[in-house]
Design a protein around this motif. Structure first.
Motif, PDB file in Angstrom:
ATOM      1  N   UNK A  45       0.798  -1.233   0.000  1.00  0.00           N
ATOM      2  CA  UNK A  45       0.000   0.000   0.000  1.00  0.00           C
ATOM      3  C   UNK A  45       0.827   1.278   0.000  1.00  0.00           C
ATOM      4  N   UNK A  46       2.002   1.275   0.627  1.00  0.00           N
ATOM      5  CA  UNK A  46       2.703   2.540   0.840  1.00  0.00           C
ATOM      6  C   UNK A  46       2.985   3.335  -0.435  1.00  0.00           C
ATOM      7  N   UNK A  47       3.374   2.708  -1.553  1.00  0.00           N
ATOM      8  CA  UNK A  47       3.634   3.537  -2.739  1.00  0.00           C
ATOM      9  C   UNK A  47       2.383   4.288  -3.214  1.00  0.00           C
ATOM     10  N   UNK A  48       1.241   3.624  -3.109  1.00  0.00           N
ATOM     11  CA  UNK A  48      -0.002   4.254  -3.551  1.00  0.00           C
ATOM     12  C   UNK A  48      -0.493   5.291  -2.535  1.00  0.00           C
ATOM     13  N   UNK A  49      -0.242   5.054  -1.264  1.00  0.00           N
ATOM     14  CA  UNK A  49      -0.591   6.056  -0.250  1.00  0.00           C
ATOM     15  C   UNK A  49       0.281   7.295  -0.411  1.00  0.00           C
ATOM     16  N   UNK A  50       1.548   7.103  -0.724  1.00  0.00           N
ATOM     17  CA  UNK A  50       2.428   8.246  -0.989  1.00  0.00           C
ATOM     18  C   UNK A  50       1.969   8.984  -2.247  1.00  0.00           C
ATOM     19  N   UNK A  51       1.582   8.224  -3.273  1.00  0.00           N
ATOM     20  CA  UNK A  51       1.045   8.830  -4.485  1.00  0.00           C
ATOM     21  C   UNK A  51      -0.239   9.590  -4.203  1.00  0.00           C
ATOM     22  N   UNK A  52      -1.072   9.028  -3.336  1.00  0.00           N
ATOM     23  CA  UNK A  52      -2.317   9.693  -2.944  1.00  0.00           C
ATOM     24  C   UNK A  52      -2.017  11.022  -2.252  1.00  0.00           C
ATOM     25  N   UNK A  53      -1.057  11.021  -1.339  1.00  0.00           N
ATOM     26  CA  UNK A  53      -0.677  12.263  -0.645  1.00  0.00           C
ATOM     27  C   UNK A  53      -0.199  13.299  -1.657  1.00  0.00           C
TER      28      UNK A  53
END
Length: 134
Positions: free
Chosen positions: A53-61
């Motif tokens: 999840x972290x890459x997409x959460x960073x992308x979301x931010x």
């Protein structure tokens, strides 16, 4: 020089609660996307969820920052499409940089799934709001 005064609608800011709710929903949907993806590949969902999840959460931010989503958090086109595009592009770039897979099939599935999730709720929300008012 004469210009039309801004309308109340154009100058009003979304309530903090609405912004927090929109951001929270986006986060939950991205995490759900990662969890479903892990489960569909017979992976231990909970053990590797953060890694997935972290890459997409960073992308979301980044998407929230780039689009200034807090100004119109529920806008499907103005906010939703931008948040989606940056989330997918940023997520894929971070996955590649961290040695995670970025196969074409995964990119397509992620792009479509996150489009439906991140833009979809923004399309549905006003319909539900109108129906509740009646």
């Amino acid at each position: 020089m004469t210009g039309a005064a801004p309308t109340a609608r154009a100058t009003e800011r979304p309530a903090r609660r609405a912004v927090a709710l929109a951001l929270g929903l986006d986060i939950v949907l991205v995490i759900a996307f990662a969890a479903v993806g892990r489960a569909s590949h017979d992976s231990d969902v909970w053990t590797g969820l953060g890694q997935t999840a972290w890459p997409f959460l960073a992308g979301l931010a980044a998407g929230w920052l780039v689009t200034r989503a807090w100004r119109a958090p529920a806008a499907p086109v103005r906010t939703g499409l931008g948040v989606w595009a940056v989330t997918v592009a940023g997520g894929m770039l971070l996955r590649a940089a961290s040695g995670q897979g970025t196969a074409i099939a995964f990119i397509v599935v992620a792009a479509v799934t996150l489009l439906v999730a991140l833009v979809g709720w923004r399309v549905i929300a006003p319909v539900v709001r109108r129906a509740r008012r009646r």
